[in-house]
Design an enzyme around this catalytic site. Structure first.
Site, mmCIF file in Angstrom:
data_model
loop_
_atom_site.group_PDB
_atom_site.id
_atom_site.type_symbol
_atom_site.label_atom_id
_atom_site.label_comp_id
_atom_site.label_asym_id
_atom_site.label_seq_id
_atom_site.Cartn_x
_atom_site.Cartn_y
_atom_site.Cartn_z
ATOM 1 N N CYS A 85 0.849 -1.181 0.000
ATOM 2 C CA CYS A 85 0.000 0.000 0.000
ATOM 3 C C CYS A 85 0.894 1.244 0.000
ATOM 4 O O CYS A 85 2.085 1.155 0.294
ATOM 5 C CB CYS A 85 -0.866 -0.001 1.238
ATOM 6 S SG CYS A 85 -1.684 -1.575 1.504
ATOM 7 N N ARG B 22 1.134 1.861 -6.074
ATOM 8 C CA ARG B 22 1.366 0.903 -4.978
ATOM 9 C C ARG B 22 0.121 0.081 -4.654
ATOM 10 O O ARG B 22 0.194 -0.938 -3.998
ATOM 11 C CB ARG B 22 1.763 1.672 -3.725
ATOM 12 C CG ARG B 22 3.205 1.976 -3.712
ATOM 13 C CD ARG B 22 3.605 2.388 -2.312
ATOM 14 N NE ARG B 22 4.987 2.095 -2.123
ATOM 15 C CZ ARG B 22 5.445 0.995 -1.582
ATOM 16 N NH1 ARG B 22 4.620 0.050 -1.160
ATOM 17 N NH2 ARG B 22 6.724 0.812 -1.448
ATOM 18 N N TRP C 194 -3.786 -1.829 -1.295
ATOM 19 C CA TRP C 194 -3.747 -3.035 -2.115
ATOM 20 C C TRP C 194 -4.159 -4.139 -1.153
ATOM 21 O O TRP C 194 -3.394 -4.529 -0.274
ATOM 22 C CB TRP C 194 -2.337 -3.255 -2.648
ATOM 23 C CG TRP C 194 -2.215 -4.361 -3.634
ATOM 24 C CD1 TRP C 194 -2.400 -4.270 -4.980
ATOM 25 C CD2 TRP C 194 -1.883 -5.728 -3.376
ATOM 26 N NE1 TRP C 194 -2.208 -5.497 -5.570
ATOM 27 C CE2 TRP C 194 -1.892 -6.417 -4.614
ATOM 28 C CE3 TRP C 194 -1.592 -6.459 -2.227
ATOM 29 C CZ2 TRP C 194 -1.612 -7.775 -4.738
ATOM 30 C CZ3 TRP C 194 -1.308 -7.817 -2.343
ATOM 31 C CH2 TRP C 194 -1.322 -8.454 -3.592
ATOM 32 N N ASN D 121 1.179 -0.126 6.151
ATOM 33 C CA ASN D 121 1.601 -0.870 4.962
ATOM 34 C C ASN D 121 2.388 -2.075 5.457
ATOM 35 O O ASN D 121 3.324 -1.923 6.232
ATOM 36 C CB ASN D 121 2.475 0.028 4.081
ATOM 37 C CG ASN D 121 3.090 -0.737 2.924
ATOM 38 O OD1 ASN D 121 2.552 -1.757 2.489
ATOM 39 N ND2 ASN D 121 4.213 -0.253 2.435
ATOM 40 N N GLY D 122 1.986 -3.264 5.009
ATOM 41 C CA GLY D 122 2.658 -4.482 5.467
ATOM 42 C C GLY D 122 1.618 -5.513 5.866
ATOM 43 O O GLY D 122 0.446 -5.399 5.501
ATOM 44 N N GLU E 117 11.203 -11.567 -20.627
ATOM 45 C CA GLU E 117 10.819 -10.220 -20.205
ATOM 46 C C GLU E 117 9.731 -9.644 -21.121
ATOM 47 O O GLU E 117 8.784 -9.018 -20.653
ATOM 48 C CB GLU E 117 12.066 -9.314 -20.152
ATOM 49 C CG GLU E 117 11.826 -7.857 -19.840
ATOM 50 C CD GLU E 117 11.091 -7.595 -18.532
ATOM 51 O OE1 GLU E 117 10.907 -8.507 -17.728
ATOM 52 O OE2 GLU E 117 10.667 -6.441 -18.350
ATOM 53 N N LYS F 10 6.032 -8.426 -19.877
ATOM 54 C CA LYS F 10 5.490 -7.091 -20.154
ATOM 55 C C LYS F 10 4.098 -7.205 -20.756
ATOM 56 O O LYS F 10 3.174 -6.532 -20.346
ATOM 57 C CB LYS F 10 6.356 -6.309 -21.150
ATOM 58 C CG LYS F 10 7.578 -5.597 -20.723
ATOM 59 C CD LYS F 10 7.467 -4.551 -19.666
ATOM 60 C CE LYS F 10 7.278 -5.104 -18.286
ATOM 61 N NZ LYS F 10 8.424 -5.391 -17.479
ATOM 62 N N GLU G 121 1.348 -8.629 -18.210
ATOM 63 C CA GLU G 121 0.945 -7.819 -17.068
ATOM 64 C C GLU G 121 0.119 -6.590 -17.452
ATOM 65 O O GLU G 121 -0.726 -6.175 -16.675
ATOM 66 C CB GLU G 121 2.126 -7.444 -16.161
ATOM 67 C CG GLU G 121 3.107 -6.431 -16.701
ATOM 68 C CD GLU G 121 4.201 -6.087 -15.676
ATOM 69 O OE1 GLU G 121 5.315 -5.803 -16.104
ATOM 70 O OE2 GLU G 121 3.932 -6.086 -14.465
ATOM 71 N N HIS H 89 9.410 -29.670 -27.483
ATOM 72 C CA HIS H 89 9.318 -30.659 -26.405
ATOM 73 C C HIS H 89 7.989 -30.519 -25.669
ATOM 74 O O HIS H 89 7.867 -30.901 -24.506
ATOM 75 C CB HIS H 89 10.505 -30.501 -25.448
ATOM 76 C CG HIS H 89 11.806 -30.789 -26.134
ATOM 77 N ND1 HIS H 89 12.263 -32.065 -26.364
ATOM 78 C CD2 HIS H 89 12.719 -29.957 -26.705
ATOM 79 C CE1 HIS H 89 13.409 -32.016 -27.026
ATOM 80 N NE2 HIS H 89 13.705 -30.745 -27.246
ATOM 81 N N LYS I 261 3.212 -1.775 -7.557
ATOM 82 C CA LYS I 261 4.579 -1.514 -8.025
ATOM 83 C C LYS I 261 5.631 -2.210 -7.178
ATOM 84 O O LYS I 261 6.541 -2.824 -7.708
ATOM 85 C CB LYS I 261 4.819 -0.002 -8.041
ATOM 86 C CG LYS I 261 6.199 0.388 -8.536
ATOM 87 C CD LYS I 261 6.350 0.167 -10.016
ATOM 88 C CE LYS I 261 7.718 0.532 -10.529
ATOM 89 N NZ LYS I 261 7.978 -0.135 -11.822
HETATM 90 O O1 M6R Z 1 11.248 -3.462 -7.175
HETATM 91 P P1 M6R Z 1 11.720 -4.783 -7.710
HETATM 92 O O2 M6R Z 1 12.654 -4.649 -8.857
HETATM 93 O O3 M6R Z 1 12.290 -5.674 -6.643
HETATM 94 O O4 M6R Z 1 10.419 -5.503 -8.248
HETATM 95 C C1 M6R Z 1 10.464 -6.808 -8.738
HETATM 96 C C2 M6R Z 1 9.200 -7.163 -9.476
HETATM 97 O O5 M6R Z 1 8.095 -7.084 -8.626
HETATM 98 C C3 M6R Z 1 8.971 -6.262 -10.681
HETATM 99 O O6 M6R Z 1 10.047 -6.277 -11.554
HETATM 100 C C4 M6R Z 1 7.697 -6.716 -11.455
HETATM 101 O O7 M6R Z 1 7.904 -7.957 -12.025
HETATM 102 C C5 M6R Z 1 7.314 -5.667 -12.500
HETATM 103 N N1 M6R Z 1 5.939 -5.312 -12.370
HETATM 104 C C6 M6R Z 1 7.494 -6.133 -13.895
HETATM 105 O O8 M6R Z 1 7.167 -5.164 -14.831
#
Ligand code: M6R
Length: 612
Positions: free
Chosen positions: A2, A27, A74, A100-101, A487, A491, A494, A510, A607
């Site tokens: 959060c 967040r 969140w 937050n936590g 990657e 992208k 998500e 395979h 995030k």
């Molecule tokens: O802040 P961080 O780099 O540790 O975050 C890791 C992942 O949560 C972050 O890269 C996530 O996969 C992204 N949303 C990808 O775009």
């Protein structure tokens, strides 16, 4: 996960709080709320929905108080609803808390409080906190200036899990208390005012001077002063750190979305990440003091991270092995921490985290440290939690990354990892010097070459229009092109909610080739000239089965039935993902946009993932 914001000063708090939350919506965005001290009484306004909804809530406009706390949620415990939104109050409405936590033992604490006559109105783990403060405040018969702080401290001693807490109380209407454990929190120092936030960008337009708290450190704030206390409530001294980020970095400017802006910021981010580390073609890291003897004794390198950061690690594995001749393993942090990895004092462990706050990555680092390994953190955020745990910290200089989908952080991470590999290789003297020189020269060319790709994106936009309604896509590649496929696939999924898989081209037959059928989109990246023929054969296998192909390449490849070929500039293969990911980022962006989705705030995501 959060976002939290706080203000104590002489200005009306509510606009500052809501504006801060807006900047933190990446967040979490399922509910939001604020609590403001109004003539010695706490007023709470909250509801489910996005931060903007706060402006519409009855009475928000009228709030005049100059001290307040705020939260964007969140959901973890309890669905998004008004009751579950923060801030939470105790039963006597004397203490307001945002959190937050995760409080892992909240059920137990709740039962104890219920036995003491307390009742609960939410399903959250957080609501135990204001009630515990209430309990300890009432129990304490000492009447002195530390009474509220003592109640907060006694509460924190009972909590298991992670927390960043902001607390205001009608018992001390001119103060605020904040504390953290394993969740981010910073304090921005102003003149006659102080700001609090879970992330720097929320309050960057007000101040550049920040205090950073360690676990179980308490800040006791008034308008003019911040006093710090340790767990025993001994006063401690802290000084501010100045943050270079400019507040524009946290604004969208002329761009429609943060993600697009951040994609276009990549040339600058890479240039600044290289900075002076490669001036006169020498790689230097003032942060590291690795000797030849130390490096020669390393038995293994672990690179540990989550999501995109982990994908950056995969790219660098080959380079470390090739240049340093040390075995490298890349691990998902949440797996690493529970698999009892083979670590000892001869192991070097590297952690990559844009935010520096990812719970699993930090826990993995702590584990390796306990086992005696050296820990090196690569992060984008100065003062972030990971930097306080690691033996060494190296910063990427990507600037604030706001969009949930990580872009410029990835390219900066791949760049810095390449520099670290070269730095170690130069000390070790185990690599071919010509290779090292070629890599160094190419690293310096990266910003210009990314710029070249960004100058004309029409082909990618066109392709996005063709495929945005699809349900499944495949990303294929070999070697570093496989790493970039992982990657590219992340992208896409998500932000577009299209199911996609990143696969090693040679592995397709395979199993997964069974999913290839007429019209299925396959995106192939080919940048390794040693593997061109093999990669093309794999593409032919899917073309034969009806797939529609987009090829991203820096090679001169004849179009053998591909839908589109996107040419990218030549560069050393080991760092080519910095270039080949760019069209894939743009593709994901335009597909998401075509679908009318919220590019910057995709569903269910946040995030920084500060819970495990
Ligand atoms: O802040 P961080 O780099 O540790 O975050 C890791 C992942 O949560 C972050 O890269 C996530 O996969 C992204 N949303 C990808 O775009």
């Amino acid at each position: 996960m959060c976002g939290i914001v706080g203000y104590i000063g002489y200005k009306k708090a509510s606009p500052i709080l809501i504006q801060g939350l807006t900047r933190l919506e990446y967040r979490g965005y399922d509910s939001a709320g604020i609590a403001v001290m109004e003539q010695n009484k706490i007023e709470v306004k909250k509801d489910k929905g996005r931060v903007n909804n706060l402006y519409k809530l009855d009475g928000v406009e009228e709030l005049k108080g100059t001290i307040g706390i705020a939260h964007t949620r969140w959901a973890t415990h309890g669905k998004p609803s008004k009751e579950n939104s923060h801030p939470h109050l105790d039963n006597d409405e004397q203490f307001a808390v945002v959190h937050n936590g995760i409080i892992e033992n909240y059920n137990e604490l709740k039962d104890d409080l219920i036995k003491e006559g307390y009742h609960f109105i939410s399903q959250t783990d957080t609501e135990v906190v204001p009630n515990l403060i209430n309990y300890y405040y009432k129990q304490d018969k000492q009447e002195d200036s530390l009474k509220l702080l003592r109640a907060v401290k006694n509460t924190c001693m009972k909590l298991k899990g992670s927390f960043a807490l902001e607390i205001i109380s009608s018992k001390e209407p001119e103060n605020m208390i904040v504390v953290r454990k394993d969740s981010p929190l910073v304090i921005g120092k102003g003149h006659g005012e102080n700001y609090i936030a879970s992330d720097i960008p929320a309050i960057l337009s007000y101040t550049k001077d920040f205090y950073f708290l360690n676990d179980y450190e308490f800040a006791y704030l008034s308008r003019d002063e911040v006093r710090f206390y340790d767990m025993e409530l001994n006063e401690i001294k802290k000084s501010t750190k100045s943050i270079e980020w400019d507040s524009q970095g946290a604004e969208k400017g002329e761009f429609e979305h943060f993600m697009l802006k951040e994609i276009y910021e990549q040339p600058r981010a890479i240039r600044e990440t290289i900075g002076t580390r490669l001036s006169n073609l020498k790689v230097s890291f003032d942060e590291l003091n690795f000797t030849k003897e130390y490096l020669e004794n390393i038995n293994r390198i672990y690179i540990v991270a989550c999501g995109t950061a982990m994908h950056a690690g995969i790219v660098s594995k080959n380079l470390f092995e090739k240049l340093c001749k040390i075995p490298v393993e890349v691990d998902i942090a949440s797996e690493f921490r529970y698999r009892n990895p083979l670590i000892d004092e001869k192991t070097l462990t590297i952690y990559i985290s844009q935010s520096g706050e990812t719970a699993d990555t930090i826990a993995a680092l702590k584990l390796a440290k306990e086992k005696g390994a050296k820990t090196l953190a690569i992060t984008n955020v100065i003062g972030s939690s990971i930097t306080r745990e690691a033996d060494y910290s190296i910063y990427t200089h990507a600037g604030p990354e706001i969009a949930v989908a990580s872009t410029k952080a990835y390219t900066s991470q791949v760049t810095i990892l390449a520099l670290i590999a070269i730095y170690c290789a130069e000390i070790l003297e185990r690599a071919d010097m010509n290779k090292i020189e070629a890599l160094k020269a190419d690293l310096l060319k990266l910003p210009t070459k990314v710029d070249e790709i960004l100058k004309d994106t029409t082909q990618i936009k066109k392709f996005a229009k063709k495929v945005y309604k699809e349900k499944d896509m495949f990303f294929l590649g070999r070697g570093v092109d496989y790493a970039v496929s992982l990657e590219g696939s992340l992208k896409l999924k998500e932000i577009s909610y299209i199911h996609s898989e990143g696969y090693a081209s040679g592995e397709l037959k395979h199993g997964p080739i069974a999913l290839i059928d007429t019209g299925v989109t396959v995106i192939a990246t080919i940048t390794d000239k040693e593997l061109v023929e093999k990669s093309i054969s794999n593409i032919q296998e899917v073309i034969t089965r009806g797939a529609k192909i987009l090829v991203i390449t820096n090679q001169n490849i004849e179009n053998k039935g591909f839908e589109t070929i996107i040419k990218i500039p030549q560069i050393s293969t080991e760092i080519s993902p910095v270039l080949s990911i760019v069209p894939l980022q743009i593709l994901a962006y335009y597909i998401s946009k075509e679908k009318g989705l919220d590019v910057d705030k995709p569903r269910n995501l946040a995030k920084s993932v500060t819970v495990e």
